[in-house]
Design a protein around this motif. Sequence first.
Motif, PDB file in Angstrom:
ATOM      1  N   ARG A   1     -16.322 -28.050 -49.716  1.00  3.41           N
ATOM      2  CA  ARG A   1     -15.758 -28.768 -48.558  1.00  3.41           C
ATOM      3  C   ARG A   1     -16.216 -28.167 -47.241  1.00  3.41           C
ATOM      4  N   LYS A   2     -16.333 -26.839 -47.237  1.00  5.64           N
ATOM      5  CA  LYS A   2     -16.748 -26.152 -46.018  1.00  5.64           C
ATOM      6  C   LYS A   2     -18.153 -26.617 -45.614  1.00  5.64           C
ATOM      7  N   LEU A   3     -19.045 -26.639 -46.577  1.00  9.90           N
ATOM      8  CA  LEU A   3     -20.404 -27.096 -46.274  1.00  9.90           C
ATOM      9  C   LEU A   3     -20.381 -28.543 -45.778  1.00  9.90           C
ATOM     10  N   ALA A   4     -19.606 -29.353 -46.443  1.00 13.85           N
ATOM     11  CA  ALA A   4     -19.553 -30.774 -46.074  1.00 13.85           C
ATOM     12  C   ALA A   4     -19.066 -30.945 -44.639  1.00 13.85           C
ATOM     13  N   HIS A   5     -18.054 -30.149 -44.248  1.00 14.27           N
ATOM     14  CA  HIS A   5     -17.539 -30.271 -42.883  1.00 14.27           C
ATOM     15  C   HIS A   5     -18.553 -29.752 -41.869  1.00 14.27           C
ATOM     16  N   GLU A   6     -19.219 -28.668 -42.213  1.00 11.42           N
ATOM     17  CA  GLU A   6     -20.230 -28.136 -41.293  1.00 11.42           C
ATOM     18  C   GLU A   6     -21.361 -29.137 -41.065  1.00 11.42           C
ATOM     19  N   LEU A   7     -21.735 -29.808 -42.130  1.00  7.79           N
ATOM     20  CA  LEU A   7     -22.823 -30.781 -42.008  1.00  7.79           C
ATOM     21  C   LEU A   7     -22.452 -31.927 -41.079  1.00  7.79           C
ATOM     22  N   ASN A   8     -21.155 -32.218 -41.014  1.00  7.29           N
ATOM     23  CA  ASN A   8     -20.716 -33.355 -40.205  1.00  7.29           C
ATOM     24  C   ASN A   8     -20.222 -32.964 -38.820  1.00  7.29           C
ATOM     25  N   GLU A   9     -20.473 -31.714 -38.445  1.00  9.28           N
ATOM     26  CA  GLU A   9     -20.075 -31.291 -37.100  1.00  9.28           C
ATOM     27  C   GLU A   9     -20.729 -32.210 -36.076  1.00  9.28           C
ATOM     28  N   GLY A  10     -19.946 -32.591 -35.074  1.00  6.65           N
ATOM     29  CA  GLY A  10     -20.523 -33.471 -34.061  1.00  6.65           C
ATOM     30  C   GLY A  10     -20.350 -34.935 -34.417  1.00  6.65           C
ATOM     31  N   LEU A  11     -19.841 -35.201 -35.597  1.00  4.25           N
ATOM     32  CA  LEU A  11     -19.601 -36.584 -36.002  1.00  4.25           C
ATOM     33  C   LEU A  11     -18.090 -36.758 -36.139  1.00  4.25           C
ATOM     34  N   ASP A  12     -17.558 -37.866 -35.611  1.00  5.43           N
ATOM     35  CA  ASP A  12     -16.124 -38.099 -35.738  1.00  5.43           C
ATOM     36  C   ASP A  12     -15.839 -38.659 -37.134  1.00  5.43           C
ATOM     37  N   ILE A  13     -15.321 -37.806 -38.011  1.00  5.51           N
ATOM     38  CA  ILE A  13     -15.044 -38.305 -39.359  1.00  5.51           C
ATOM     39  C   ILE A  13     -13.537 -38.512 -39.584  1.00  5.51           C
ATOM     40  N   SER A  14     -12.788 -38.657 -38.471  1.00  4.03           N
ATOM     41  CA  SER A  14     -11.348 -38.884 -38.636  1.00  4.03           C
ATOM     42  C   SER A  14     -11.068 -40.221 -39.323  1.00  4.03           C
ATOM     43  N   LYS A  15     -12.035 -41.158 -39.196  1.00  2.00           N
ATOM     44  CA  LYS A  15     -11.858 -42.463 -39.853  1.00  2.00           C
ATOM     45  C   LYS A  15     -12.162 -42.408 -41.354  1.00  2.00           C
ATOM     46  N   LEU A  16     -12.726 -41.292 -41.761  1.00  5.32           N
ATOM     47  CA  LEU A  16     -13.126 -41.173 -43.160  1.00  5.32           C
ATOM     48  C   LEU A  16     -11.871 -41.033 -44.033  1.00  5.32           C
ATOM     49  N   ALA A  17     -11.755 -41.909 -45.044  1.00 11.80           N
ATOM     50  CA  ALA A  17     -10.530 -41.960 -45.844  1.00 11.80           C
ATOM     51  C   ALA A  17     -10.490 -40.881 -46.920  1.00 11.80           C
ATOM     52  N   CYS A  18     -11.510 -40.014 -46.935  1.00  9.78           N
ATOM     53  CA  CYS A  18     -11.561 -39.010 -47.994  1.00  9.78           C
ATOM     54  C   CYS A  18     -12.197 -37.754 -47.428  1.00  9.78           C
ATOM     55  N   GLU A  19     -12.162 -36.695 -48.168  1.00  7.44           N
ATOM     56  CA  GLU A  19     -12.943 -35.515 -47.821  1.00  7.44           C
ATOM     57  C   GLU A  19     -14.428 -35.871 -47.980  1.00  7.44           C
ATOM     58  N   PRO A  20     -15.288 -35.311 -47.141  1.00  7.52           N
ATOM     59  CA  PRO A  20     -16.729 -35.630 -47.319  1.00  7.52           C
ATOM     60  C   PRO A  20     -17.340 -34.838 -48.468  1.00  7.52           C
ATOM     61  N   TYR A  21     -16.526 -34.532 -49.468  1.00  8.76           N
ATOM     62  CA  TYR A  21     -16.996 -33.735 -50.604  1.00  8.76           C
ATOM     63  C   TYR A  21     -16.410 -34.287 -51.903  1.00  8.76           C
ATOM     64  N   PHE A  22     -17.264 -34.495 -52.890  1.00  9.82           N
ATOM     65  CA  PHE A  22     -16.812 -35.031 -54.186  1.00  9.82           C
ATOM     66  C   PHE A  22     -17.372 -34.203 -55.329  1.00  9.82           C
ATOM     67  N   GLU A  23     -16.632 -34.183 -56.409  1.00 10.20           N
ATOM     68  CA  GLU A  23     -17.136 -33.582 -57.640  1.00 10.20           C
ATOM     69  C   GLU A  23     -17.146 -34.662 -58.707  1.00 10.20           C
ATOM     70  N   THR A  24     -18.300 -34.883 -59.305  1.00  7.38           N
ATOM     71  CA  THR A  24     -18.480 -36.078 -60.136  1.00  7.38           C
ATOM     72  C   THR A  24     -19.084 -35.742 -61.501  1.00  7.38           C
ATOM     73  N   SER A  25     -18.948 -36.698 -62.386  1.00  3.92           N
ATOM     74  CA  SER A  25     -19.704 -36.667 -63.633  1.00  3.92           C
ATOM     75  C   SER A  25     -20.260 -38.063 -63.868  1.00  3.92           C
ATOM     76  N   SER A  26     -21.576 -38.181 -63.858  1.00  2.00           N
ATOM     77  CA  SER A  26     -22.172 -39.493 -64.133  1.00  2.00           C
ATOM     78  C   SER A  26     -22.054 -39.806 -65.618  1.00  2.00           C
ATOM     79  N   LYS A  27     -21.847 -38.764 -66.422  1.00  2.00           N
ATOM     80  CA  LYS A  27     -21.727 -38.980 -67.859  1.00  2.00           C
ATOM     81  C   LYS A  27     -20.439 -39.726 -68.194  1.00  2.00           C
TER      82      LYS A  27
END
Lengths: 211, 275
Positions: A134-160
């Motif tokens: 999450r920390k990396l995800a937030h740093e990457l989006n510095e300078g961008l207003d992500i308050s409208k984002l309905a989720c954390e900009p970080y996901f953990e997934t399994s395509s399987k």
Amino acid sequence: MSGKRKPDLKVIIMGDYAVGKTSLVCRYIEDKFIKHEPTIGAAFFLKQWGPYNVAVWDTAGDERYTGLSHFYCRNAGAAILAYDMSNPQTFESLWARFMPLLNSSTEKCLKIVVGTKMDLIPPEERDITLEEGRKLAHELNEGLDISKLACEPYFETSSKDGSHVSEVFECIFQYCLPLSGDQRSKFGLSTSTVDLYEKEPKRATAKKGCC
Amino acid sequence: DVSVLRQLAINRGGMLTNELRRSAWPKQLGVDLDNISPKPDEETLKNHRDYTQVVMDVNRSLKRFPPGMEDEERYALQDVLISVIMRVLVNNSQLHYYQGFHDICVTFLLVVEEDVAFALVEKLTQNHLRDFMDSDMERTKNMLNYLYPIINKASPNLGEFMERAELGTIFCLSWLITWYGHVLNDIKHIVRLYDFFIACHPLMPIYLAAAIVLYRQDEILSCECEMCFIHSLLSRIPENLPFEELITQAGDLFLQFPPKDLSDEAKRIRYDHLH
């Protein structure tokens, strides 16, 4: 593909080789999990989001093709930065290789960090913690207003098994091309808000061929 | 006689059978089958910087093996493929592995046995494939940059349309660096093209790309003038293309617009996507 018009949104997927970029996009678009060959150059998928067309660019992970990324990053509304949760080096690559690419050309581009292959790693063996992700995800989006984002900009997934795959894309699409609740039900999309850690794995229902 | 073999390889149908290829390919490439450098030990192959990536790429390249092949047989062949690739890389430390090189190597391995496949590929990495194996893509890009000058001369309308769509050349990157092995399903078509490319100038895959694009010109022009649609259309090669006609056409384009007449223009091309 329906209504051949310019896509309303361009999403690019980047990350090291073999982290599962193509598997992620194919799980979402075709709801299938199969072994994919290495992607050479780039592949393109089209997805309908309500009344909109979204172009998803799946790029090659091979380091020598990094130079091509500038081309794909151009005018991208969002970028998915994928790493393999069972291989911490691939997380390092997001810092070392992909962050510099994004900083130069795509300030307004939403960046979503996605861990893949969650099914391969038991929680107690993880190298990269949820907080680090999450920390990396937030740093990457510095300078961008992500308050409208309905989720954390970080996901953990399994395509399987499909865990959290459609959430990644729907979270991005909803941020970049917001649909009202009415629109969502009209187009047969889920109307609940995306909540990464409380929901059962959900499979994408829309079937659309890769194009 | 090599020049007769060359002519056969270019003429309609190419070498026709794999049996002919087994004797013709080494002769055409000047490979001495009695003098193939021995295989280094496993440890040396495994210690190479690209080993992990090669293993991962080979393990997920199921599509390149004949459909009816038993799993056991395929696993064995995949191990051989890894060792062919690693032998080339270990013997030539200046060469860098690229994704797609495995597509070249597997094609040879489906025709000739391990040692010969290694020797043929190693020879090709000294000339035809050399530019793909730098640490970066500069020289590969320079080869791709010959595409538009050819198309612009053969069909200015089409060239203008493709440039207006900002199509670029990435759609044919895999065509060039795998000699179409990555994008065609039928091994018969692939080895036929390999006959042709072995016998010709390293830029011939680009002339064939131009021939394919020109052949599909009506489809392209009826597409929305937008990069992603044309990229999608072209990056899938229909299996029923008239390959023999296209090979002839590529040869004609090569004679009409030889590389030396295009090199200045190719060097001038600086599509911003290539930077």
